[in-house]
Design a protein around this motif. Sequence first.
Motif, PDB file in Angstrom:
ATOM      1  N   GLU A  31       0.805  -1.226   0.000  1.00 29.04           N
ATOM      2  CA  GLU A  31       0.000   0.000   0.000  1.00 29.04           C
ATOM      3  C   GLU A  31       0.836   1.273   0.000  1.00 29.04           C
ATOM      4  O   GLU A  31       0.324   2.362  -0.247  1.00 29.04           O
ATOM      5  N   ARG A  61      -6.943   4.090 -10.654  1.00 30.15           N
ATOM      6  CA  ARG A  61      -5.651   4.055  -9.973  1.00 30.15           C
ATOM      7  C   ARG A  61      -5.433   2.634  -9.466  1.00 30.15           C
ATOM      8  O   ARG A  61      -6.394   1.877  -9.259  1.00 30.15           O
ATOM      9  N   ARG A  64      -4.274  -0.151  -6.786  1.00 34.24           N
ATOM     10  CA  ARG A  64      -4.132  -0.401  -5.351  1.00 34.24           C
ATOM     11  C   ARG A  64      -3.605  -1.821  -5.153  1.00 34.24           C
ATOM     12  O   ARG A  64      -4.003  -2.747  -5.859  1.00 34.24           O
ATOM     13  N   TYR A 124      -2.686  -4.808  -2.099  1.00 35.60           N
ATOM     14  CA  TYR A 124      -2.921  -5.188  -0.709  1.00 35.60           C
ATOM     15  C   TYR A 124      -2.335  -6.572  -0.443  1.00 35.60           C
ATOM     16  O   TYR A 124      -2.391  -7.456  -1.302  1.00 35.60           O
ATOM     17  N   GLU A 177     -14.168   0.175  -0.858  1.00 39.93           N
ATOM     18  CA  GLU A 177     -12.884  -0.193  -0.273  1.00 39.93           C
ATOM     19  C   GLU A 177     -13.061  -0.991   1.005  1.00 39.93           C
ATOM     20  O   GLU A 177     -12.282  -1.914   1.290  1.00 39.93           O
TER      21      GLU A 177
END
Length: 460
Positions: free
Chosen positions: A133, A398, A400, A402, A449
């Motif tokens: 992240e 965008r 992301r 994790y 999210e």
Amino acid sequence: MQPSEKMTPLEMRTTVSLALVFALRMFGMFSILPVLAIHAQSLPGGSMPLLVGIALGIDGLAQAVLQIPFGLLSDRYGRKRMIYIGLALFALGSFIAAGAHDIYMIILGRLVQGTGAVAAAIIALLADLTREEHRSKSMAVIGMSIGVTFGASMALGPALNHYIGVSGIFALTGVLALGAIFVIRFVVPTPQISRQHADAGTVPSQILGVLKNTELQRLDFGIFSLHAAMRGLFVVVPLLLLNVGPLPVNEHWKVYLPVMAISFFAVVPAIIIAETRGKMKPVFCSAVGLLTIATLLMAMMVNNFYGIVAALFLFFLAFNLLEATLPSLISKIAPAGSKGTAIGVYNSFQFLGLFLGGTIGGFLAQHASHAAVFAFSSGLCLAWLLLALSMEKPPAVRTRMYHVGYALDEQKARALSEQLSALNGVNEAVVIADEGVAYLKVSMGDWDEARARELIEKGE
């Protein structure tokens, strides 16, 4: 449990120290650009522009060939070990060039410099030492350090040439590379485990797919053209500034400093508009158009000092904007699990552009004219503009990343990918079992999210 929004001290230390390594390595490579063509005039063979162009671009050929293998070898033999080898080769090449008494030894030195192609290995080391992240923040810091180093090098190169000469700049470059080894050894943490990262490294099985992606092909041609034009420019612009202008070479910083500083800061509003208002394509195409105009103006202004300076400003205005937006476009367009491979291929085209730009620029300067160098660059930029105008509008997304909070096998990874892909605002999701990482492309507006984190951390 929510991941920390702040980078840990170890992540900060890693990011800053690796940005410093890039800066130490790049400073010497960039600071030589505004003075090498002038220095070469005093060397045997240096009056031949073709050889000067080869000297300026030959490091790019070595990096184009070796940067992906260096990254892959670092997966097997260790990040730091390969970085030590690469920086040592870079230092060796610098010292060979420092002791050169003709253009041929400078070419050899620059070639050996290029064999120290450690960029991919350094990025892989960064990925080992940062959480998913926060990795994009670290990459941004390194990108900024390269940009600042480039601008500072352009201004300081002529001044350094006055005090220590080109041989001194090469020697300083070697010393800085040895200093970078010290930073890697004693400042950068050593990762406990090194593994392949799909967002930061090249996956060989993905290369063919990336090469076949037509939208990525446009960007690869773009970075090739951008750096070919830039390296060809330095075959002739330093000589033009000296021959048609009022400034001696040691005062050329008076041209490069304002050009680089003003253009660096002037592009910030355009970058913000492109990223936050979904105007990436018009801003990007405008920059390519400006690059085309700048190179045309240079071809027309070869005998006008102030015209050259104005065109140089427009060139670097476009150059800095494109350098900032191209990686963002790669991130938006590349498949979620293939970003690292897309960047590796993109970087190879960039280095190839450096080589061919210098070589073709030198050939044209020797067998045609200085104006022909800029006309060639303008032709490349015009072809790129046509490709850019016809590209699809980049998605307003965008990336992301994790860490998955539970054990995965291939079946569970596929199931989690499907669950994440079904969430509101998630355009694409790929979960890689071996890495234990989920890669998501999400809408720049609202997306679910909270539910994504729940699935990634605990599963169902």
